[in-house]
Scaffold this motif. Sequence first.
Motif, PDB file in Angstrom:
ATOM      1  N   ALA A  43       0.832  -1.210   0.000  1.00  0.00           N
ATOM      2  CA  ALA A  43       0.000   0.000   0.000  1.00  0.00           C
ATOM      3  C   ALA A  43       0.868   1.262   0.000  1.00  0.00           C
ATOM      4  N   ASP A  44       0.270   2.361  -0.411  1.00  0.00           N
ATOM      5  CA  ASP A  44       0.968   3.645  -0.420  1.00  0.00           C
ATOM      6  C   ASP A  44       0.716   4.452   0.845  1.00  0.00           C
ATOM      7  N   HIS A  45      -0.319   4.063   1.604  1.00  0.00           N
ATOM      8  CA  HIS A  45      -0.687   4.823   2.794  1.00  0.00           C
ATOM      9  C   HIS A  45      -1.362   3.912   3.817  1.00  0.00           C
ATOM     10  N   VAL A  46      -1.391   4.399   5.043  1.00  0.00           N
ATOM     11  CA  VAL A  46      -2.072   3.698   6.126  1.00  0.00           C
ATOM     12  C   VAL A  46      -2.748   4.745   7.004  1.00  0.00           C
ATOM     13  N   LEU A  47      -3.954   4.450   7.440  1.00  0.00           N
ATOM     14  CA  LEU A  47      -4.705   5.331   8.312  1.00  0.00           C
ATOM     15  C   LEU A  47      -4.173   5.192   9.733  1.00  0.00           C
ATOM     16  N   VAL A  48      -4.014   6.317  10.424  1.00  0.00           N
ATOM     17  CA  VAL A  48      -3.470   6.310  11.781  1.00  0.00           C
ATOM     18  C   VAL A  48      -4.576   6.695  12.764  1.00  0.00           C
ATOM     19  N   ARG A  49      -4.722   5.905  13.840  1.00  0.00           N
ATOM     20  CA  ARG A  49      -5.711   6.155  14.892  1.00  0.00           C
ATOM     21  C   ARG A  49      -5.005   6.550  16.181  1.00  0.00           C
ATOM     22  N   ASP A  50      -5.661   7.394  16.991  1.00  0.00           N
ATOM     23  CA  ASP A  50      -5.096   7.752  18.294  1.00  0.00           C
ATOM     24  C   ASP A  50      -5.562   6.744  19.353  1.00  0.00           C
ATOM     25  N   ASP A  51      -5.236   7.016  20.609  1.00  0.00           N
ATOM     26  CA  ASP A  51      -5.582   6.094  21.706  1.00  0.00           C
ATOM     27  C   ASP A  51      -7.087   5.895  21.868  1.00  0.00           C
ATOM     28  N   ASP A  52      -7.884   6.883  21.454  1.00  0.00           N
ATOM     29  CA  ASP A  52      -9.333   6.790  21.572  1.00  0.00           C
ATOM     30  C   ASP A  52      -9.993   6.209  20.327  1.00  0.00           C
ATOM     31  N   GLY A  53      -9.184   5.811  19.347  1.00  0.00           N
ATOM     32  CA  GLY A  53      -9.717   5.251  18.127  1.00  0.00           C
ATOM     33  C   GLY A  53     -10.122   6.282  17.086  1.00  0.00           C
ATOM     34  N   ARG A  54      -9.868   7.542  17.382  1.00  0.00           N
ATOM     35  CA  ARG A  54     -10.191   8.602  16.424  1.00  0.00           C
ATOM     36  C   ARG A  54      -9.091   8.731  15.380  1.00  0.00           C
ATOM     37  N   CYS A  55      -9.450   9.267  14.252  1.00  0.00           N
ATOM     38  CA  CYS A  55      -8.495   9.438  13.160  1.00  0.00           C
ATOM     39  C   CYS A  55      -7.436  10.467  13.542  1.00  0.00           C
ATOM     40  N   ALA A  56      -6.181  10.055  13.436  1.00  0.00           N
ATOM     41  CA  ALA A  56      -5.064  10.946  13.749  1.00  0.00           C
ATOM     42  C   ALA A  56      -4.367  11.425  12.485  1.00  0.00           C
ATOM     43  N   GLY A  57      -4.672  10.823  11.343  1.00  0.00           N
ATOM     44  CA  GLY A  57      -4.068  11.246  10.088  1.00  0.00           C
ATOM     45  C   GLY A  57      -3.853  10.100   9.136  1.00  0.00           C
ATOM     46  N   LEU A  58      -3.173  10.425   8.054  1.00  0.00           N
ATOM     47  CA  LEU A  58      -2.858   9.448   7.022  1.00  0.00           C
ATOM     48  C   LEU A  58      -1.350   9.451   6.828  1.00  0.00           C
ATOM     49  N   LEU A  59      -0.730   8.303   7.010  1.00  0.00           N
ATOM     50  CA  LEU A  59       0.718   8.160   6.887  1.00  0.00           C
ATOM     51  C   LEU A  59       1.036   7.559   5.523  1.00  0.00           C
ATOM     52  N   THR A  60       1.960   8.196   4.788  1.00  0.00           N
ATOM     53  CA  THR A  60       2.337   7.715   3.465  1.00  0.00           C
ATOM     54  C   THR A  60       3.802   7.291   3.457  1.00  0.00           C
ATOM     55  N   ARG A  61       4.191   6.658   2.377  1.00  0.00           N
ATOM     56  CA  ARG A  61       5.598   6.275   2.207  1.00  0.00           C
ATOM     57  C   ARG A  61       6.499   7.507   2.214  1.00  0.00           C
ATOM     58  N   ARG A 104      -6.928  19.163  -3.572  1.00  0.00           N
ATOM     59  CA  ARG A 104      -5.970  19.738  -4.526  1.00  0.00           C
ATOM     60  C   ARG A 104      -5.224  20.918  -3.904  1.00  0.00           C
ATOM     61  N   ALA A 105      -5.946  21.742  -3.170  1.00  0.00           N
ATOM     62  CA  ALA A 105      -5.329  22.907  -2.531  1.00  0.00           C
ATOM     63  C   ALA A 105      -4.291  22.484  -1.491  1.00  0.00           C
ATOM     64  N   ARG A 106      -4.490  21.325  -0.858  1.00  0.00           N
ATOM     65  CA  ARG A 106      -3.561  20.826   0.162  1.00  0.00           C
ATOM     66  C   ARG A 106      -2.541  19.845  -0.411  1.00  0.00           C
ATOM     67  N   GLY A 107      -2.642  19.536  -1.702  1.00  0.00           N
ATOM     68  CA  GLY A 107      -1.705  18.617  -2.328  1.00  0.00           C
ATOM     69  C   GLY A 107      -1.929  17.168  -1.935  1.00  0.00           C
ATOM     70  N   LEU A 108      -3.166  16.783  -1.661  1.00  0.00           N
ATOM     71  CA  LEU A 108      -3.491  15.422  -1.232  1.00  0.00           C
ATOM     72  C   LEU A 108      -4.099  14.619  -2.377  1.00  0.00           C
ATOM     73  N   THR A 109      -3.851  13.324  -2.367  1.00  0.00           N
ATOM     74  CA  THR A 109      -4.516  12.433  -3.308  1.00  0.00           C
ATOM     75  C   THR A 109      -5.500  11.508  -2.597  1.00  0.00           C
ATOM     76  N   THR A 110      -5.326  11.353  -1.292  1.00  0.00           N
ATOM     77  CA  THR A 110      -6.230  10.548  -0.467  1.00  0.00           C
ATOM     78  C   THR A 110      -6.487  11.319   0.827  1.00  0.00           C
ATOM     79  N   TRP A 111      -7.745  11.306   1.269  1.00  0.00           N
ATOM     80  CA  TRP A 111      -8.135  12.076   2.448  1.00  0.00           C
ATOM     81  C   TRP A 111      -9.025  11.216   3.332  1.00  0.00           C
ATOM     82  N   PRO A 112      -8.711  11.106   4.634  1.00  0.00           N
ATOM     83  CA  PRO A 112      -9.576  10.350   5.532  1.00  0.00           C
ATOM     84  C   PRO A 112     -10.964  10.991   5.649  1.00  0.00           C
ATOM     85  N   VAL A 113     -11.971  10.138   5.788  1.00  0.00           N
ATOM     86  CA  VAL A 113     -13.350  10.575   6.008  1.00  0.00           C
ATOM     87  C   VAL A 113     -13.717  10.165   7.427  1.00  0.00           C
ATOM     88  N   VAL A 114     -14.211  11.115   8.220  1.00  0.00           N
ATOM     89  CA  VAL A 114     -14.525  10.835   9.617  1.00  0.00           C
ATOM     90  C   VAL A 114     -16.002  11.101   9.913  1.00  0.00           C
TER      91      VAL A 114
END
Length: 126
Positions: A43-61, A104-114
């Motif tokens: 994979a090119d990315h992995v979703l990152v969760r915090d201690d409460d299970g909430r989305c903390a971000g998207l980690l890429t290569r 596009r404005a942030r330079g992202l190709t994949t964005w987490p949905v919460v």
Amino acid sequence: MTTTLERPTATTTVSDLMTTPDLQISDDVTADTAMDILNGSGADHVLVRDDDGRCAGLLTRLHLAPFQARSWYTERTAVRDIVLDRAPFATPDMPADGAANAMRARGLTTWPVVDHDGHAIGLFSL
């Protein structure tokens, strides 16, 4: 006199186009482990969760590139300490074209949905 009713146009939302995240890791995982997960999965990315299970971000290569040397530093660096794409995230009811413009404005190709509690429910990709 004739009255015509116009059918409202349906707007495509993020929830119509999002996919289920295949990979998720906790933010306390080390950089070494995160690299192994990405390399093993292809994979090119992995979703990152915090201690409460909430989305903390998207980690890429790309975020892990500085850790490729695999030194003692990567064995002790948690994903939460790596600079990665963090909030704000997309929401399911957001119009897809608006989300695409924001990406596009942030330079992202994949964005987490919460959801309204901040838990990841999907990924939106261009």
